[in-house]
Design an enzyme around this catalytic site. Structure first.
Site, PDB file in Angstrom:
ATOM      1  N   GLU A  62     -14.101   3.178   0.322  1.00 19.23           N
ATOM      2  CA  GLU A  62     -14.952   4.113   1.065  1.00 19.23           C
ATOM      3  C   GLU A  62     -14.081   5.203   1.693  1.00 19.23           C
ATOM      4  O   GLU A  62     -13.088   4.896   2.357  1.00 19.23           O
ATOM      5  CB  GLU A  62     -15.737   3.331   2.143  1.00 19.23           C
ATOM      6  CG  GLU A  62     -16.360   4.154   3.238  1.00 19.23           C
ATOM      7  CD  GLU A  62     -17.376   5.191   2.769  1.00 19.23           C
ATOM      8  OE1 GLU A  62     -18.239   4.858   1.947  1.00 19.23           O
ATOM      9  OE2 GLU A  62     -17.276   6.354   3.233  1.00 19.23           O
TER      10      GLU A  62
ATOM     11  N   TYR B 155     -41.728   8.732  12.507  1.00 18.61           N
ATOM     12  CA  TYR B 155     -42.058   7.307  12.637  1.00 18.61           C
ATOM     13  C   TYR B 155     -41.089   6.679  13.635  1.00 18.61           C
ATOM     14  O   TYR B 155     -39.969   7.163  13.813  1.00 18.61           O
ATOM     15  CB  TYR B 155     -41.973   6.575  11.289  1.00 18.61           C
ATOM     16  CG  TYR B 155     -40.765   6.934  10.455  1.00 18.61           C
ATOM     17  CD1 TYR B 155     -39.515   6.378  10.699  1.00 18.61           C
ATOM     18  CD2 TYR B 155     -40.871   7.859   9.419  1.00 18.61           C
ATOM     19  CE1 TYR B 155     -38.410   6.712   9.931  1.00 18.61           C
ATOM     20  CE2 TYR B 155     -39.766   8.217   8.643  1.00 18.61           C
ATOM     21  CZ  TYR B 155     -38.543   7.635   8.905  1.00 18.61           C
ATOM     22  OH  TYR B 155     -37.450   7.981   8.154  1.00 18.61           O
TER      23      TYR B 155
HETATM   24  C1  LIG Z   1     -33.601  13.874   4.906  1.00 21.46           C
HETATM   25  C2  LIG Z   1     -33.533  12.638   4.105  1.00 21.46           C
HETATM   26  C3  LIG Z   1     -34.458  11.612   4.353  1.00 21.46           C
HETATM   27  C4  LIG Z   1     -34.425  10.441   3.590  1.00 21.46           C
HETATM   28  N1  LIG Z   1     -35.335   9.460   3.837  1.00 21.46           N
HETATM   29  C5  LIG Z   1     -35.338   8.364   3.040  1.00 21.46           C
HETATM   30  C6  LIG Z   1     -36.300   7.327   3.238  1.00 21.46           C
HETATM   31  O1  LIG Z   1     -37.136   7.363   4.140  1.00 21.46           O
HETATM   32  N2  LIG Z   1     -36.273   6.245   2.400  1.00 21.46           N
HETATM   33  C7  LIG Z   1     -35.359   6.144   1.390  1.00 21.46           C
HETATM   34  O2  LIG Z   1     -35.369   5.159   0.645  1.00 21.46           O
HETATM   35  N3  LIG Z   1     -34.425   7.110   1.197  1.00 21.46           N
HETATM   36  C8  LIG Z   1     -34.396   8.200   1.991  1.00 21.46           C
HETATM   37  N4  LIG Z   1     -33.466   9.165   1.784  1.00 21.46           N
HETATM   38  C9  LIG Z   1     -32.484   9.005   0.710  1.00 21.46           C
HETATM   39  C10 LIG Z   1     -31.360   8.092   1.099  1.00 21.46           C
HETATM   40  O3  LIG Z   1     -30.775   8.491   2.313  1.00 21.46           O
HETATM   41  C11 LIG Z   1     -30.299   8.093   0.013  1.00 21.46           C
HETATM   42  O4  LIG Z   1     -30.918   8.006  -1.247  1.00 21.46           O
HETATM   43  C12 LIG Z   1     -29.370   6.911   0.188  1.00 21.46           C
HETATM   44  O5  LIG Z   1     -28.641   7.056   1.378  1.00 21.46           O
HETATM   45  C13 LIG Z   1     -28.436   6.794  -0.996  1.00 21.46           C
HETATM   46  O6  LIG Z   1     -27.494   5.806  -0.741  1.00 21.46           O
HETATM   47  P1  LIG Z   1     -26.129   5.829  -1.511  1.00 21.46           P
HETATM   48  O7  LIG Z   1     -25.376   4.650  -0.999  1.00 21.46           O
HETATM   49  O8  LIG Z   1     -26.368   5.973  -2.966  1.00 21.46           O
HETATM   50  O9  LIG Z   1     -25.443   7.183  -1.083  1.00 21.46           O
HETATM   51  P2  LIG Z   1     -24.861   7.599   0.339  1.00 21.46           P
HETATM   52  O10 LIG Z   1     -25.719   7.100   1.426  1.00 21.46           O
HETATM   53  O11 LIG Z   1     -24.603   9.063   0.248  1.00 21.46           O
HETATM   54  O12 LIG Z   1     -23.475   6.814   0.429  1.00 21.46           O
HETATM   55  C14 LIG Z   1     -22.376   7.188  -0.354  1.00 21.46           C
HETATM   56  C15 LIG Z   1     -21.129   6.598   0.280  1.00 21.46           C
HETATM   57  O13 LIG Z   1     -20.035   6.924  -0.560  1.00 21.46           O
HETATM   58  C16 LIG Z   1     -19.000   7.487   0.223  1.00 21.46           C
HETATM   59  N5  LIG Z   1     -18.278   8.424  -0.641  1.00 21.46           N
HETATM   60  C17 LIG Z   1     -18.680   9.631  -1.075  1.00 21.46           C
HETATM   61  N6  LIG Z   1     -17.741  10.198  -1.851  1.00 21.46           N
HETATM   62  C18 LIG Z   1     -16.707   9.316  -1.892  1.00 21.46           C
HETATM   63  C19 LIG Z   1     -15.446   9.340  -2.529  1.00 21.46           C
HETATM   64  N7  LIG Z   1     -15.054  10.381  -3.266  1.00 21.46           N
HETATM   65  N8  LIG Z   1     -14.634   8.266  -2.374  1.00 21.46           N
HETATM   66  C20 LIG Z   1     -15.018   7.185  -1.626  1.00 21.46           C
HETATM   67  N9  LIG Z   1     -16.201   7.133  -0.983  1.00 21.46           N
HETATM   68  C21 LIG Z   1     -17.051   8.180  -1.128  1.00 21.46           C
HETATM   69  C22 LIG Z   1     -19.712   8.163   1.376  1.00 21.46           C
HETATM   70  O14 LIG Z   1     -18.847   8.356   2.478  1.00 21.46           O
HETATM   71  C23 LIG Z   1     -20.833   7.185   1.645  1.00 21.46           C
HETATM   72  O15 LIG Z   1     -20.436   6.160   2.518  1.00 21.46           O
HETATM   73  C24 LIG Z   1     -33.453  10.312   2.564  1.00 21.46           C
HETATM   74  C25 LIG Z   1     -32.526  11.319   2.330  1.00 21.46           C
HETATM   75  C26 LIG Z   1     -32.564  12.482   3.085  1.00 21.46           C
HETATM   76  C27 LIG Z   1     -31.569  13.582   2.807  1.00 21.46           C
END
Ligand SMILES: Cc1cc2nc3c(=O)[nH]c(=O)nc-3n(C[C@H](O)[C@H](O)[C@H](O)COP(=O)(O)OP(=O)(O)OC[C@H]3O[C@@H](n4cnc5c(N)ncnc54)[C@H](O)[C@@H]3O)c2cc1C
Length: 395
Positions: A33, A212
């Site tokens: 991370e 919410y």
């Molecule tokens: C305004 C908004 C509202 C939302 N509301 C909802 C909702 O109500 N319900 C829902 O299901 N989803 C919602 N989402 C979507 C949801 O937040 C994301 O789809 C979700 O967080 C994706 O999770 P992830 O782990 O794939 O990515 P992320 O949460 O982006 O996590 C990625 C991780 O990888 C790390 N990372 C990035 N690049 C690197 C790198 N090069 N090397 C090492 N680590 C790295 C980051 O630091 C982070 O910790 C919302 C999104 C937004 C923008």
């Protein structure tokens, strides 16, 4: 039997859920991370039954119940007079129909709950992925400090700007033209929105606002979209200007204006997504969550789909064993792509239907919205059991 070595980039919701799903299947993994410290920002997330049923099986039932709010209904209203367009009952009817609750949660609470079950020595912080290489025998993560990590499988859970995805596609995120202001308000400042927990949406020309309660009801989370051709910030911590937000919503219903003006600080986030991919893996590299299918938040499914991905990929790997990696990744793709593509497309479509200007089209939308308030409309989304879909795909 030799263990498959799995290295995961990113310890967000996708990466942590994947680590838990793998552990349940008896497979170890290490997460890399980029952040020096894991601290999710102040915002809410809706966790729908298709994901809560999976989180419960991963051992999070009690932890989630302790921090979540179970809203009684989703309400859609008009932007100006607050007229009710649709009320969908959640609570008991939702649990009975889907066998799992609909929750609204603070992102940090969800993240902490997932993290609490992953052994600390498996999460490597300050480890930023800069590239991925692979040969027939192994894949390698190259980190910004010069370290290389070899694995049988690299899983990119590194979000919308995924480095791992570059091994699979040469595409770029696409700006939607929309930004979202997000804020948290203490519940006692907006008792009219906190007392009877509901997911509330107000739809209006070019904009909508959703709110919410989260944090066991102590706070109300909101997101208010505003079109912008110039704003490009994509950081949860990028500050927004509360006065600009208030001006954009000045003519809206008093419930909305009272909510957004009660926030002392707001963040502002430029909304991007990407087109659906034809594949979710290449060789020994696979992607999950936003790295695989970043979507606009207008169906509140990004995190929920990340959790589904995590569980399905772990099950495919567990079934296949160390010699069946290629087949496992193909199976993962076959199960996940049709569903995530549909949800990506519908999230984009909602960006138009939520924001119609008052007129004929908006009246047609309102009439059809009013005509279908029931949970049966959500059967395909909330009724879906990703684990069952994986089992069925065996036959
Ligand atoms: C305004 C908004 C509202 C939302 N509301 C909802 C909702 O109500 N319900 C829902 O299901 N989803 C919602 N989402 C979507 C949801 O937040 C994301 O789809 C979700 O967080 C994706 O999770 P992830 O782990 O794939 O990515 P992320 O949460 O982006 O996590 C990625 C991780 O990888 C790390 N990372 C990035 N690049 C690197 C790198 N090069 N090397 C090492 N680590 C790295 C980051 O630091 C982070 O910790 C919302 C999104 C937004 C923008």
């Amino acid at each position: 039997m030799p263990q498959i070595r799995v290295a995961v980039a990113g310890a967000g919701i996708a990466g942590l859920a994947f680590a838990l799903a793998l552990r349940r299947a008896g497979i170890d993994c290490h997460l890399y991370e980029q952040a020096e410290r894991l601290a999710e920002v102040g915002a809410g997330v809706q966790v729908t039954p298709n994901a809560t049923r999976l989180l419960h099986r991963l051992g999070l039932q009690d932890r989630l119940r302790a921090v979540a709010v179970a809203p009684r209904a989703i309400e859609m209203r008009r932007w100006d007079d607050g007229g009710l367009l649709q009320r969908t009952e959640l609570g008991g009817p939702c649990r009975r129909r889907f066998g799992a609750p609909y929750y609204t949660v603070h992102r940090a609470d969800l993240h902490d709950a997932l993290l609490s079950l992953v052994p600390a020595d498996r999460v490597h912080l300050g480890a930023r992925l800069v590239s991925v290489t692979q040969s027939a025998g192994e894949a390698r993560l190259h980190l910004s400090d010069g370290t290389t990590v070899a694995a049988d499988l690299v899983v990119g859970a590194d979000g919308i700007r995924s480095v791992a995805r570059e091994r699979i596609a040469a595409d770029r995120p696409r700006y939607s033209g929309q930004t979202i202001y997000r804020g948290l308000v203490p519940a006692d400042r907006v008792p009219f929105l906190a007392a009877d927990p509901r997911v509330r949406l107000w739809l209006g020309p070019d904009q909508h606002c959703v709110c919410y309660p989260v944090s066991s009801g102590r706070q109300v989370s909101f997101g208010a979209t505003v079109s912008s051709s110039h704003w490009r910030e994509e950081s949860w911590s990028a500050p927004g200007d509360p006065a600009e937000l208030a001006a954009a919503y000045a003519a809206w219903h008093p419930d909305v204006t009272r909510l957004i003006t009660a926030a002392e600080t707001v963040g502002r986030w430029a909304l991007h997504d990407r087109d659906s991919l034809g594949r979710l893996s290449a060789g020994r590299v696979a992607v999950i969550g936003d790295a695989a299918h970043p979507m606009l938040p207008f169906q509140a499914q990004g995190a929920n789909q990340a959790i589904e991905d995590a569980v399905v990929l772990a099950a495919c790997l567990a079934d296949a064993g160390p010699d069946g990696l290629g087949a496992a990744l193909l199976r993962y793709e076959r199960i996940r792509l049709p569903r995530t593509t549909r949800i990506q497309q519908q999230s984009r479509a909602n960006a138009t239907t939520f924001h119609l200007a008052d007129g004929d089209e908006q009246r047609r939308r309102d009439a059809s919205t009013q005509a279908s308030p029931g949970l049966e409309r959500h059967e395909w989304l909330f009724g879906y059991d990703a684990e069952q879909a994986t089992t069925t795909s065996r036959s």
